[in-house]
Scaffold this motif. Sequence first.
Motif, PDB file in Angstrom:
ATOM      1  N   ILE A  82       0.814  -1.217   0.000  1.00  0.00           N
ATOM      2  CA  ILE A  82       0.000   0.000   0.000  1.00  0.00           C
ATOM      3  C   ILE A  82       0.846   1.267   0.000  1.00  0.00           C
ATOM      4  CG2 ILE A  82      -1.567   1.376   1.443  1.00  0.00           C
ATOM      5  CD1 ILE A  82      -3.080  -1.214   2.048  1.00  0.00           C
ATOM      6  N   PRO A  83       1.862   1.402   0.876  1.00  0.00           N
ATOM      7  CA  PRO A  83       2.693   2.612   0.821  1.00  0.00           C
ATOM      8  C   PRO A  83       3.413   2.775  -0.515  1.00  0.00           C
ATOM      9  CG  PRO A  83       3.067   1.410   2.871  1.00  0.00           C
ATOM     10  CD  PRO A  83       2.266   0.516   1.990  1.00  0.00           C
ATOM     11  N   VAL A  84       3.833   1.668  -1.125  1.00  0.00           N
ATOM     12  CA  VAL A  84       4.509   1.736  -2.426  1.00  0.00           C
ATOM     13  C   VAL A  84       3.547   2.242  -3.488  1.00  0.00           C
ATOM     14  CG1 VAL A  84       5.657   0.378  -4.212  1.00  0.00           C
ATOM     15  CG2 VAL A  84       6.102  -0.094  -1.797  1.00  0.00           C
ATOM     16  N   THR A  85       2.327   1.724  -3.472  1.00  0.00           N
ATOM     17  CA  THR A  85       1.324   2.162  -4.437  1.00  0.00           C
ATOM     18  C   THR A  85       1.000   3.640  -4.255  1.00  0.00           C
ATOM     19  OG1 THR A  85       0.347  -0.058  -4.446  1.00  0.00           O
ATOM     20  CG2 THR A  85      -1.006   1.745  -5.312  1.00  0.00           C
ATOM     21  N   ALA A  86       0.841   4.058  -2.995  1.00  0.00           N
ATOM     22  CA  ALA A  86       0.540   5.459  -2.720  1.00  0.00           C
ATOM     23  C   ALA A  86       1.673   6.372  -3.165  1.00  0.00           C
ATOM     24  CB  ALA A  86       0.269   5.646  -1.225  1.00  0.00           C
ATOM     25  N   ALA A  87       2.910   5.957  -2.901  1.00  0.00           N
ATOM     26  CA  ALA A  87       4.060   6.761  -3.312  1.00  0.00           C
ATOM     27  C   ALA A  87       4.160   6.830  -4.832  1.00  0.00           C
ATOM     28  CB  ALA A  87       5.341   6.168  -2.723  1.00  0.00           C
ATOM     29  N   THR A  88       3.865   5.743  -5.513  1.00  0.00           N
ATOM     30  CA  THR A  88       3.907   5.723  -6.978  1.00  0.00           C
ATOM     31  C   THR A  88       2.884   6.681  -7.565  1.00  0.00           C
ATOM     32  OG1 THR A  88       4.639   3.416  -6.967  1.00  0.00           O
ATOM     33  CG2 THR A  88       3.687   4.263  -9.018  1.00  0.00           C
ATOM     34  N   VAL A  89       1.676   6.635  -7.029  1.00  0.00           N
ATOM     35  CA  VAL A  89       0.622   7.547  -7.504  1.00  0.00           C
ATOM     36  C   VAL A  89       1.029   9.000  -7.272  1.00  0.00           C
ATOM     37  CG1 VAL A  89      -1.761   8.300  -7.111  1.00  0.00           C
ATOM     38  CG2 VAL A  89      -1.226   5.858  -7.216  1.00  0.00           C
ATOM     39  N   ALA A  90       1.588   9.277  -6.091  1.00  0.00           N
ATOM     40  CA  ALA A  90       2.015  10.654  -5.778  1.00  0.00           C
ATOM     41  C   ALA A  90       3.107  11.117  -6.735  1.00  0.00           C
ATOM     42  CB  ALA A  90       2.498  10.728  -4.328  1.00  0.00           C
ATOM     43  N   VAL A 112      11.494  15.005  -8.668  1.00  0.00           N
ATOM     44  CA  VAL A 112      10.541  13.898  -8.732  1.00  0.00           C
ATOM     45  C   VAL A 112      11.177  12.700  -9.439  1.00  0.00           C
ATOM     46  CG1 VAL A 112       8.345  13.133  -9.726  1.00  0.00           C
ATOM     47  CG2 VAL A 112       8.499  15.362  -8.615  1.00  0.00           C
ATOM     48  N   LEU A 113      11.927  12.971 -10.506  1.00  0.00           N
ATOM     49  CA  LEU A 113      12.591  11.887 -11.240  1.00  0.00           C
ATOM     50  C   LEU A 113      13.614  11.171 -10.367  1.00  0.00           C
ATOM     51  CD1 LEU A 113      13.085  10.364 -13.880  1.00  0.00           C
ATOM     52  CD2 LEU A 113      14.718  12.155 -14.518  1.00  0.00           C
ATOM     53  N   VAL A 114      14.400  11.947  -9.613  1.00  0.00           N
ATOM     54  CA  VAL A 114      15.381  11.337  -8.701  1.00  0.00           C
ATOM     55  C   VAL A 114      14.675  10.493  -7.651  1.00  0.00           C
ATOM     56  CG1 VAL A 114      17.115  11.832  -6.932  1.00  0.00           C
ATOM     57  CG2 VAL A 114      17.117  13.125  -9.076  1.00  0.00           C
ATOM     58  N   ALA A 115      13.577  11.007  -7.105  1.00  0.00           N
ATOM     59  CA  ALA A 115      12.811  10.263  -6.105  1.00  0.00           C
ATOM     60  C   ALA A 115      12.246   8.975  -6.701  1.00  0.00           C
ATOM     61  CB  ALA A 115      11.681  11.133  -5.556  1.00  0.00           C
ATOM     62  N   ALA A 116      11.812   9.043  -7.960  1.00  0.00           N
ATOM     63  CA  ALA A 116      11.262   7.854  -8.617  1.00  0.00           C
ATOM     64  C   ALA A 116      12.334   6.790  -8.821  1.00  0.00           C
ATOM     65  CB  ALA A 116      10.643   8.245  -9.960  1.00  0.00           C
ATOM     66  N   ILE A 117      13.543   7.220  -9.198  1.00  0.00           N
ATOM     67  CA  ILE A 117      14.643   6.265  -9.378  1.00  0.00           C
ATOM     68  C   ILE A 117      15.010   5.618  -8.049  1.00  0.00           C
ATOM     69  CG2 ILE A 117      17.084   6.050  -9.985  1.00  0.00           C
ATOM     70  CD1 ILE A 117      16.616   8.276 -12.055  1.00  0.00           C
ATOM     71  N   PHE A 118      15.063   6.437  -6.986  1.00  0.00           N
ATOM     72  CA  PHE A 118      15.362   5.897  -5.655  1.00  0.00           C
ATOM     73  C   PHE A 118      14.295   4.899  -5.225  1.00  0.00           C
ATOM     74  CE2 PHE A 118      14.581   6.228  -1.045  1.00  0.00           C
ATOM     75  CZ  PHE A 118      15.768   5.673  -0.585  1.00  0.00           C
ATOM     76  N   MET A 119      13.024   5.227  -5.476  1.00  0.00           N
ATOM     77  CA  MET A 119      11.955   4.325  -5.090  1.00  0.00           C
ATOM     78  C   MET A 119      12.006   3.035  -5.895  1.00  0.00           C
ATOM     79  SD  MET A 119       7.834   4.854  -4.888  1.00  0.00           S
ATOM     80  CE  MET A 119       7.546   4.245  -6.540  1.00  0.00           C
ATOM     81  N   ALA A 120      12.338   3.142  -7.187  1.00  0.00           N
ATOM     82  CA  ALA A 120      12.453   1.943  -8.013  1.00  0.00           C
ATOM     83  C   ALA A 120      13.545   1.018  -7.479  1.00  0.00           C
ATOM     84  CB  ALA A 120      12.743   2.331  -9.456  1.00  0.00           C
TER      85      ALA A 120
END
Length: 221
Positions: A82-90, A112-120
């Motif tokens: 759930i937190p991963v899904t919420a973070a992805t949507v955000a 946002v792009l850097v945050a997305a790479i870190f989350m990936a």
Amino acid sequence: MLSGTFSARAYAFFDTLLWIAGLNLLWIAFTLVGAGVLGAGPATAAAHIVVRRRIAGDGAPLLRGFTSAYFRNFARANLLSIPVTAATVALVLNWNYFAGGGGFAQYMAAAVLVAAIFMAGTVCYLFPMYARYELALPQYLLMSSRFAVRHLAGTVILLFVSAAVVYASSCLPGLVPFFSIGAWLYLTGWLCDRFFAANDRSVAIAAGPAPGSPLHGASTA
């Protein structure tokens, strides 16, 4: 002898391909069983559990092992995803908002792009860690994010593998229903299993056995 060795390796290779195809179909089917949003987390957890078992040499039937792991981990894996899904949507919403702007919006889009790479990178470790260690749910997110930062070489490899699978799937969309997802799950699970094993050995050598250490829990598989 050479012919026999080649035959054995060829058999193992094609057997693994077939197993990956089965994993791919099971992940899609059980994600749909959970109506997508509620099925993806448990399906991913189940996939990494059976991947780890296969890497360890367990020859149990894929369908039985996957089904058992899926339903046993349904609630817990959903709470993890759930937190991963919420973070992805955000991240997607923020990217769509800032990407078309100029000036300050471009800096925000880059952030946002850097945050997305870190989350990936974090997500690449998340479910393999879930399959290997018994931790409190918040600890999986914390430890996988720390591992992604501390083991940058491994994180880069995982991101490269993920990008390669996405690129191959975009060039050959027919791979998606048969191989793409299963190949990504298998490759990232195999790599993470080796990264975690190497980390456990280095921790054990440096500090000795530490039963209370977050990365010395029992396997959930």
